[in-house]
Scaffold this active site. Structure first.
Site: not given
Ligand code: 7PJ
Length: 255
Positions: A201, A235
């Protein structure tokens, strides 16, 4: 949790079937590399991203959910739409990851309450189109905590046991660097269980100058930080690297 984006720019442009087959192969590789679950998403929620129509989202994700589930791979569906949740659950998904914490679609709460799925409730200020324009909080940790508590309460009231709910501070979703750092320093104050999504990120770029393709070291540092802070889930994009880092960290972590 491994990120599996099924968007036209993420896989071959040889048509839908080729794209689904590529995504399933990529998912199988991430599962073999140590992912506990694959988070399948067909709508980008990055800052500034445009929404994807329902039919298009279904066409992208359902064949991939089905293909992975059929091969015994645990699947999470990353969506803000109740119909996508319902079809993915019917196709074998066992987790729902909603960046709107079941607020975007009025039917989401009822849809997931009727299932046995685990639900990830993420905090976001604003919408993906506008959220990074001027994020403002008086006390970001207290406000994110209050939001997550309220969403947990809404789910419990709809009949979902709290044991099936996962909290997520939503790193980068309507947050400045200082907001993100305040949350990262205070993760245990947000309640449990927690999921952290910080892989590649922008905050890593803001802290180090690294461009998006060179953020693996920062992503690993954040995954280990999440583990030390007691997060149940991370994640990530780089599954093998994160699994190795966590394995070594766990072997020498106190307690
Ligand atoms: C997240 C997500 C996060 C959850 C994205 C990226 C942006 N879902 N979806 N938590 N971020 N639960 O992956 O850079 O931080 S999209």
């Amino acid at each position: 949790m491994a990120i599996l984006n099924v968007t036209p720019d993420s896989f071959s442009d040889g048509g839908r079937h080729a794209r689904a087959a590529d995504a399933i192969d990529a998912g199988l590789r991430m599962f073999e590399a140590g992912a506990a679950i694959l988070d399948v998403g067909g709508e980008s929620t990055r800052p500034g991203a445009a929404p994807v129509p329902l039919d298009e989202e279904l066409r992208r994700v359902i064949p991939v959910v089905e293909g992975l589930a059929r091969r015994g791979v645990p699947v999470s569906i990353d969506t803000r739409k109740a119909r996508v949740m319902a079809d993915a659950l019917a196709a074998g998904a066992t987790m729902v990851n909603d960046v709107s914490a079941l607020t975007h679609d009025p039917e989401s709460l009822e849809t997931v309450a009727a299932s046995a799925a685990t639900i990830v409730l993420m905090h976001m200020q604003g919408t993906p189109e506008t959220m990074q324009q001027a994020p403002t909080y008086a006390d970001v940790v207290a406000e994110v905590r209050a939001f997550l508590d309220a969403r947990v309460a809404a789910c419990v009231a709809a009949g979902i046991p709290e044991s099936r709910l996962v909290r997520d501070p939503g790193i980068g979703f309507g947050k400045t660097l200082d907001h993100n750092l305040a949350l990262l320093r205070n993760l245990p104050a947000l309640g449990r269980p927690l999921l952290l999504g910080a892989s590649r990120k922008a905050l890593i770029g803001r802290l180090t100058g690294a461009d998006v393709h060179a953020r693996l070291p920062g992503s690993l540092a954040l995954a280990l930080h999440a583990a030390r802070m007691g997060c149940a889930w991370v994640r990530v994009h780089d599954v093998a690297e994160t699994a190795q880092a966590l394995k070594v960290w766990a072997a020498c972590a106190p307690g």
